[in-house]
Enzyme design. Structure first.
Site, PDB file in Angstrom:
ATOM      1  N   GLY A 115       0.894  -1.331   0.029  1.00 52.20           N
ATOM      2  CA  GLY A 115       0.116  -0.194  -0.098  1.00 52.20           C
ATOM      3  C   GLY A 115       0.852   1.260   0.125  1.00 52.20           C
ATOM      4  N   GLU A 118       1.306   1.983  -3.464  1.00 51.23           N
ATOM      5  CA  GLU A 118      -0.123   2.416  -4.015  1.00 51.23           C
ATOM      6  C   GLU A 118      -0.150   3.949  -3.638  1.00 51.23           C
ATOM      7  OE1 GLU A 118      -3.498  -0.938  -4.062  1.00 51.23           O
ATOM      8  OE2 GLU A 118      -2.414  -1.150  -2.120  1.00 51.23           O
ATOM      9  N   GLU A 138       2.041  -8.186  -1.475  1.00 55.18           N
ATOM     10  CA  GLU A 138       0.729  -8.971  -1.372  1.00 55.18           C
ATOM     11  C   GLU A 138       0.603 -10.162  -1.682  1.00 55.18           C
ATOM     12  OE1 GLU A 138       1.559  -5.591  -2.423  1.00 55.18           O
ATOM     13  OE2 GLU A 138      -0.116  -4.360  -1.766  1.00 55.18           O
TER      14      GLU A 138
HETATM   15  C1  1HE Z   1       4.165  -3.428  10.388  1.00 51.76           C
HETATM   16  C2  1HE Z   1       4.127  -3.501   8.851  1.00 51.76           C
HETATM   17  C3  1HE Z   1       2.961  -3.617   8.378  1.00 51.76           C
HETATM   18  C4  1HE Z   1       6.241  -3.217   9.864  1.00 51.76           C
HETATM   19  N1  1HE Z   1       1.953  -3.508   9.200  1.00 51.76           N
HETATM   20  N2  1HE Z   1       3.147  -3.598  11.170  1.00 51.76           N
HETATM   21  N3  1HE Z   1       3.395  -4.787   3.848  1.00 51.76           N
HETATM   22  C5  1HE Z   1       4.455  -5.720   4.217  1.00 51.76           C
HETATM   23  O1  1HE Z   1       4.070  -6.766   3.759  1.00 51.76           O
HETATM   24  C6  1HE Z   1       5.618  -5.024   4.417  1.00 51.76           C
HETATM   25  C7  1HE Z   1       5.992  -5.460   5.972  1.00 51.76           C
HETATM   26  N4  1HE Z   1       6.980  -4.878   6.505  1.00 51.76           N
HETATM   27  C8  1HE Z   1       8.101  -5.192   6.435  1.00 51.76           C
HETATM   28  O2  1HE Z   1       8.660  -6.063   5.389  1.00 51.76           O
HETATM   29  C9  1HE Z   1       9.478  -4.546   7.001  1.00 51.76           C
HETATM   30  O3  1HE Z   1       8.455  -4.040   8.292  1.00 51.76           O
HETATM   31  C10 1HE Z   1      10.097  -3.549   6.355  1.00 51.76           C
HETATM   32  C11 1HE Z   1      11.099  -3.863   5.168  1.00 51.76           C
HETATM   33  C12 1HE Z   1       9.204  -2.329   5.759  1.00 51.76           C
HETATM   34  C13 1HE Z   1      10.892  -2.743   7.426  1.00 51.76           C
HETATM   35  O4  1HE Z   1      11.889  -3.558   8.099  1.00 51.76           O
HETATM   36  P1  1HE Z   1      12.487  -3.114   9.513  1.00 51.76           P
HETATM   37  O5  1HE Z   1      13.596  -4.117   9.700  1.00 51.76           O
HETATM   38  O6  1HE Z   1      12.948  -1.805   9.372  1.00 51.76           O
HETATM   39  O7  1HE Z   1      11.330  -3.048  10.414  1.00 51.76           O
HETATM   40  P2  1HE Z   1      10.704  -4.337  11.144  1.00 51.76           P
HETATM   41  O8  1HE Z   1      11.386  -4.932  12.438  1.00 51.76           O
HETATM   42  O9  1HE Z   1       9.976  -5.420  10.190  1.00 51.76           O
HETATM   43  O10 1HE Z   1       9.171  -3.673  11.760  1.00 51.76           O
HETATM   44  C14 1HE Z   1       9.095  -2.772  12.798  1.00 51.76           C
HETATM   45  C15 1HE Z   1       7.901  -2.694  13.377  1.00 51.76           C
HETATM   46  O11 1HE Z   1       6.859  -2.275  12.572  1.00 51.76           O
HETATM   47  C16 1HE Z   1       7.359  -4.105  13.742  1.00 51.76           C
HETATM   48  O12 1HE Z   1       6.524  -4.108  14.996  1.00 51.76           O
HETATM   49  P3  1HE Z   1       7.061  -4.274  16.442  1.00 51.76           P
HETATM   50  O13 1HE Z   1       6.065  -4.265  17.188  1.00 51.76           O
HETATM   51  O14 1HE Z   1       7.545  -5.895  16.228  1.00 51.76           O
HETATM   52  O15 1HE Z   1       8.297  -3.293  16.689  1.00 51.76           O
HETATM   53  C17 1HE Z   1       6.752  -4.649  12.513  1.00 51.76           C
HETATM   54  O16 1HE Z   1       5.588  -5.722  12.983  1.00 51.76           O
HETATM   55  C18 1HE Z   1       5.682  -3.438  12.336  1.00 51.76           C
HETATM   56  N5  1HE Z   1       5.420  -3.351  11.040  1.00 51.76           N
HETATM   57  N6  1HE Z   1       5.536  -3.206   8.777  1.00 51.76           N
HETATM   58  C19 1HE Z   1       1.808  -3.687  10.445  1.00 51.76           C
HETATM   59  N7  1HE Z   1       2.862  -3.441   7.282  1.00 51.76           N
HETATM   60  C20 1HE Z   1      -4.787  -1.710   0.439  1.00 51.76           C
HETATM   61  S1  1HE Z   1      -4.192  -3.148   0.319  1.00 51.76           S
HETATM   62  C21 1HE Z   1      -2.480  -2.827   0.380  1.00 51.76           C
HETATM   63  C22 1HE Z   1      -1.952  -4.325   0.931  1.00 51.76           C
HETATM   64  C23 1HE Z   1      -0.703  -4.362   1.314  1.00 51.76           C
HETATM   65  O17 1HE Z   1      -0.063  -3.240   1.529  1.00 51.76           O
HETATM   66  S2  1HE Z   1       0.173  -5.698   1.558  1.00 51.76           S
HETATM   67  C24 1HE Z   1       1.740  -5.471   1.952  1.00 51.76           C
HETATM   68  C25 1HE Z   1       1.873  -5.001   3.441  1.00 51.76           C
END
Ligand code: 1HE
Length: 264
Positions: A115, A118, A138
């Site tokens: 997103g 997006e 996704e």
């Molecule tokens: C999150 C999210 C999230 C991080 N929703 N909480 N998007 C994804 O599949 C991407 C998911 N995120 C990642 O792959 C990585 O977090 C990153 C590459 C973006 C960054 O990595 P990094 O090492 O800097 O951070 P981290 O340790 O993975 O995340 C830090 C915190 O943010 C951690 O939470 P914490 O409570 O353990 O500290 C993560 O869980 C949280 N976090 N990304 C929720 N996306 C209209 S439809 C659209 C559909 C989509 O967008 S699907 C793709 C979703």
């Protein structure tokens, strides 16, 4: 860039004015600016209610990443009807960016994924710094784009490249992202916001009607059959050139008072 922090509005979305440029900041760095429902609604409200003096806008993210996409912690079992409304909520919010009153420049760094891509795609110009990476996870997560990505992203890079990104989880770095059209500008690490501000400041000096025509007429003309497009172009160009501001700008050039086009 050192921007004064006098936020108007929401906690996770901050709006500051810099002369005629509205600067919108995603402020959820601990969650990598993941887009919760609240954040999406705050973006919608912010862009639907930009201050009247705004002539251009910039959007950027706090922390190491522009945006990690949908807040996956909110992803629940929805029935089909709820799913449609959720997706439509994103459409309204991102349409407020794309089809608002002023051009929007996205300053990208770190993750621009799901997103987040997006969101970036709904902006008119994307500036990526060298730390930027683009992906559509996704496919890997067993879901589909729902924020208008299937409409906007193929217009930037083509359906074949988007299909590849979603089927294979392919990640584009900043250099390749700019090469294929995910961003129009590539700048050194840490300078995307500076470049975006420079561009937005320049855009803000254009005649508002020209900016409006570019945002609202050009995308429609591009979708029209050629004979319709030529006709729409004739209408919008005649409206733009009839504006007093256009006449004054042309007169200024003819009288040597306006800048020439400089060789790149
Ligand atoms: C999150 C999210 C999230 C991080 N929703 N909480 N998007 C994804 O599949 C991407 C998911 N995120 C990642 O792959 C990585 O977090 C990153 C590459 C973006 C960054 O990595 P990094 O090492 O800097 O951070 P981290 O340790 O993975 O995340 C830090 C915190 O943010 C951690 O939470 P914490 O409570 O353990 O500290 C993560 O869980 C949280 N976090 N990304 C929720 N996306 C209209 S439809 C659209 C559909 C989509 O967008 S699907 C793709 C979703």
């Amino acid at each position: 860039m050192n921007l004064p922090s006098t936020p108007i509005g929401f906690d996770a979305v901050q709006l500051t004015m810099h002369n005629q440029v509205a600067v919108v900041r995603l402020c959820r760095p601990t969650k990598r600016n993941a887009l919760s429902d609240g954040l999406i609604l705050a973006l919608r409200d912010t862009f639907q209610n930009l201050p009247r003096e705004a002539r251009a806008a910039v959007i950027h993210g706090e922390g190491d990443h522009f945006c990690a996409g949908l807040d996956l912690s909110e992803l629940q079992e929805r029935d089909a009807g709820e799913g449609i409304h959720h997706s439509r909520m994103w459409h309204v919010a991102l349409d407020a960016i794309q089809s608002g009153n002023v051009p929007v420049v996205a300053a990208l760094h770190g993750a621009v994924v799901g997103g987040g891509l997006e969101l970036a795609s709904s902006c008119h110009i994307r500036v990526a710094d060298e730390s930027t990476f683009f992906a559509l996870p996704e496919g890997t997560r067993g879901i589909f784009v729902g924020g208008g990505g299937s409409v906007r992203i193929p217009k930037l890079i083509g359906a074949a490249r988007m299909t590849d990104m979603m089927l294979t989880g392919r990640v584009y770095n900043a250099v390749d992202g700019e090469r294929i059209g995910l961003a129009q500008y590539l700048v050194s690490a840490g300078t995307a916001l500076d470049k975006a501000m420079e561009l937005a400041t320049r855009i803000a000096t254009n005649a508002p009607l020209t900016n409006y025509a570019l945002m609202h007429a050009l995308p429609r003309i591009a979708e029209q059959p050629a004979d319709h497009g030529f006709f729409t172009e004739a209408l919008i160009s005649s409206i733009a050139q009839a504006a007093p501001e256009a006449k004054e700008r042309v007169r200024a050039f003819l009288e040597g008072r306006a800048a020439k086009v400089q060789k790149a």
